[in-house]
Design an enzyme around this catalytic site. Structure first.
Site, PDB file in Angstrom:
ATOM      1  N   ARG A  81      61.833 -60.524 -68.901  1.00 57.66           N
ATOM      2  CA  ARG A  81      62.092 -59.572 -67.824  1.00 57.66           C
ATOM      3  C   ARG A  81      63.151 -58.578 -68.292  1.00 57.66           C
ATOM      4  NH1 ARG A  81      66.063 -59.938 -63.117  1.00 57.66           N
ATOM      5  NH2 ARG A  81      65.490 -58.078 -61.939  1.00 57.66           N
ATOM      6  N   HIS A 125      67.627 -51.260 -62.033  1.00 59.02           N
ATOM      7  CA  HIS A 125      68.671 -52.271 -62.156  1.00 59.02           C
ATOM      8  C   HIS A 125      70.001 -51.520 -62.257  1.00 59.02           C
ATOM      9  CE1 HIS A 125      69.207 -56.742 -63.310  1.00 59.02           C
ATOM     10  NE2 HIS A 125      70.428 -56.261 -63.164  1.00 59.02           N
ATOM     11  N   GLU A 171      68.052 -56.612 -56.731  1.00 54.73           N
ATOM     12  CA  GLU A 171      69.194 -56.918 -55.870  1.00 54.73           C
ATOM     13  C   GLU A 171      69.727 -55.709 -55.103  1.00 54.73           C
ATOM     14  OE1 GLU A 171      72.198 -58.937 -58.178  1.00 54.73           O
ATOM     15  OE2 GLU A 171      70.942 -60.703 -58.410  1.00 54.73           O
ATOM     16  N   ASN A 296      66.745 -64.187 -57.233  1.00 56.30           N
ATOM     17  CA  ASN A 296      67.871 -64.421 -58.136  1.00 56.30           C
ATOM     18  C   ASN A 296      68.839 -65.366 -57.441  1.00 56.30           C
ATOM     19  OD1 ASN A 296      66.677 -62.471 -59.690  1.00 56.30           O
ATOM     20  ND2 ASN A 296      68.332 -60.970 -59.504  1.00 56.30           N
ATOM     21  N   TYR A 298      72.453 -67.758 -57.968  1.00 49.40           N
ATOM     22  CA  TYR A 298      73.600 -68.182 -58.775  1.00 49.40           C
ATOM     23  C   TYR A 298      74.476 -69.202 -58.062  1.00 49.40           C
ATOM     24  CZ  TYR A 298      72.483 -64.437 -61.997  1.00 49.40           C
ATOM     25  OH  TYR A 298      71.852 -63.643 -62.918  1.00 49.40           O
ATOM     26  N   GLU A 350      66.225 -64.519 -61.891  1.00 48.81           N
ATOM     27  CA  GLU A 350      67.528 -64.745 -62.537  1.00 48.81           C
ATOM     28  C   GLU A 350      68.119 -66.055 -62.044  1.00 48.81           C
ATOM     29  OE1 GLU A 350      70.475 -61.622 -62.126  1.00 48.81           O
ATOM     30  OE2 GLU A 350      68.991 -60.072 -62.512  1.00 48.81           O
TER      31      GLU A 350
END
Ligand code: PNW
Length: 444
Positions: A81, A125, A171, A296, A298, A350
């Site tokens: 990606r 991005h 995002e 994504n 985290y 991600e």
């Protein structure tokens, strides 16, 4: 942990990859006709980037992409990606296209395909052409919506048949909130009203870009959203309410217009006069059928009643970003998305950790990253067994790279980068991931 059993528990056609973005790795910031982006500009403002660095060279991927593709091939990955830099292919964000910029992505995609790696692209991005920011006010201007749709259609027309998927935005919460409300990201504004208007323009540009690309490509189209699930710091009603509001502002603010055709009413009520101006027909334009949803993940956030956050207990520790490691929240959140939204097939676009990695005797012994990765892959398998339809996983990131306002000191890579020599060195986690993927491929 039985690595082979975990790997073999994923469906045979599940895809394994790594992710990067243009501004964070490419460098060649002013080469071959590329225009400046808002991040090229932001890095030049004193005090914006913690280590006072810039992205003129970054990982020099623009010149070293062959080596980077070879690295991915050596890891045995299925897919990669990356993102297109809008100002590299259209320096002013409107008008003339920059053929040498397109030629770079043409070479990169050919190199990937020749190495057996499926290319998954993201259009935005965070590197808006600086000329659009200066000329019309960037994402604050509704006019950027049309410019973005034109750019999307051009990429889809030229590259659609060689790309496995195209995501519009990466995002949008970060673009809007960190760029226009907290000033941590470019262009560094501080206004909630601006941030919410920007978020609306991002959503609208997503919908219009999807519609424009549908007309010229058959490839899979979608969007990538960040999910940082919100929890109350204590079980009091006031803390729970604060967590619920944050959920409305980061998860549902994006998921709801895309999949339900409306902004979340509780969050709209909460922001009051800061709510965005929405024109008749906008929500229909935003709600386009999608082929995939990129997720994504985290960490999570813990909220006090007043909307401030506290550091969690960190039973499994914290990453070098200070982010709490919570794989069980990853599983829980994917199941929630599946149940509440019935989304199209999901990709984990991600997931990864920053770690204070150092080279020791020619090796990078990043056992913390191996622990993070294996815990999140176990959580992913759990979520899938509970009904989340996930088709692939991209580790963030292939390389140590420019971690935005943190500069180069935060290292997310499976591959270590020596910023003096730009030498790449696969960390122990890269070898672990290669072995894991090989175990999975043995089931095909
Ligand atoms: C994502 N937050 O950024 C981006 O997509 C990547 O470019 C970035 O390198 C990676 O995650 C690691 O940070 C985020 O504050 C930045 O919640 C900040 C947040 C979330 C995601």
């Amino acid at each position: 942990l039985d690595v082979a059993a975990l790997a073999q528990s994923f469906p045979p056609d599940f895809l394994w990859g790594v992710a990067t973005s243009a501004a964070q790795i490419e460098g060649a910031a002013f080469e071959d006709g590329k225009g400046a982006s808002i991040w090229d500009h932001f890095c030049r403002q004193p005090g914006r980037i913690n280590d006072a660095s810039n992205i003129d060279v970054a990982c020099d991927h623009y010149h070293r992409y062959r080596e980077d593709v070879a690295l991915m091939k050596s890891l045995g990955l299925d897919c990669y990606r990356f993102s297109f830099s809008w100002p590299r292919v259209q320096p002013l964000g409107q008008g003339a296209w920059n053929e040498p910029g397109f030629a770079f992505y043409d070479r990169l995609i050919d190199e990937l395909l020749a190495a057996g790696l499926k290319p998954h692209a993201t259009l935005y991005h965070w590197d808006l052409p600086q000329a659009l920011d200066e000329g019309i006010g960037g994402w604050l201007s509704r006019d950027v919506v049309g410019r973005f749709a034109d750019y999307a259609a051009e990429i889809a027309r030229r590259f659609g048949d060689r790309l496995a998927s195209i995501a519009t935005h990466n995002e949008p919460w970060c673009t809007a909130t960190l760029g226009y409300e907290t000033a941590q990201f470019a262009p560094g504004h501080k206004s909630r009203a601006e941030s919410l208007q920007v978020a609306h323009h991002l959503m609208l540009s997503h919908g219009d870009a999807i519609a424009a690309m549908r007309a010229v490509t058959k490839t899979q189209l979608g969007i990538v959203l960040n999910h940082t699930p919100s929890f109350p710091a204590t079980p009091t009603e006031a803390d729970r309410r604060a967590a619920r509001i944050d959920d409305g502002l980061n998860v549902r603010w994006y998921m709801d217009p895309i999949f339900r055709g409306a902004y979340p009413q509780d969050a709209i009520d909460f922001v009051g006069a800061d709510a965005p101006k929405v024109q008749a027909g906008d929500l229909e334009r935003i709600r386009q059928p999608l082929d995939f949803l990129g997720v994504n993940f985290y960490t999570r956030s813990l909220f006090n009643a007043d909307g401030t956050t506290v550091k969690g207990p960190g039973k499994r520790g914290f990453t070098d970003m200070g982010w709490e490691i919570v794989p069980e929240v990853f599983a829980q959140h994917l199941v929630r998305l599946a149940r509440e939204y019935n989304p199209p097939p999901m990709f984990i676009t991600e997931n990864g950790m920053a770690n204070a990695d150092t080279v020791v005797d020619g090796r990078v012994p990043d056992k913390e990253r191996i622990a993070y990765l294996s815990a999140h892959l176990q959580a992913l398998a759990t979520a899938m067994s509970l009904g989340a339809d996930v088709r692939g996983y991209f580790y963030w990131s292939l390389l140590d790279n420019f971690e935005w306002n943190s500069g180069y000191v935060k290292r997310f890579g499976l591959v270590h980068v020596d910023y003096d020599t730009l030498t790449r060195l696969p960390k122990d986690s890269a070898h672990w991931y290669r072995e894991f993927v090989a175990q999975h491929h043995a089931t095909r």
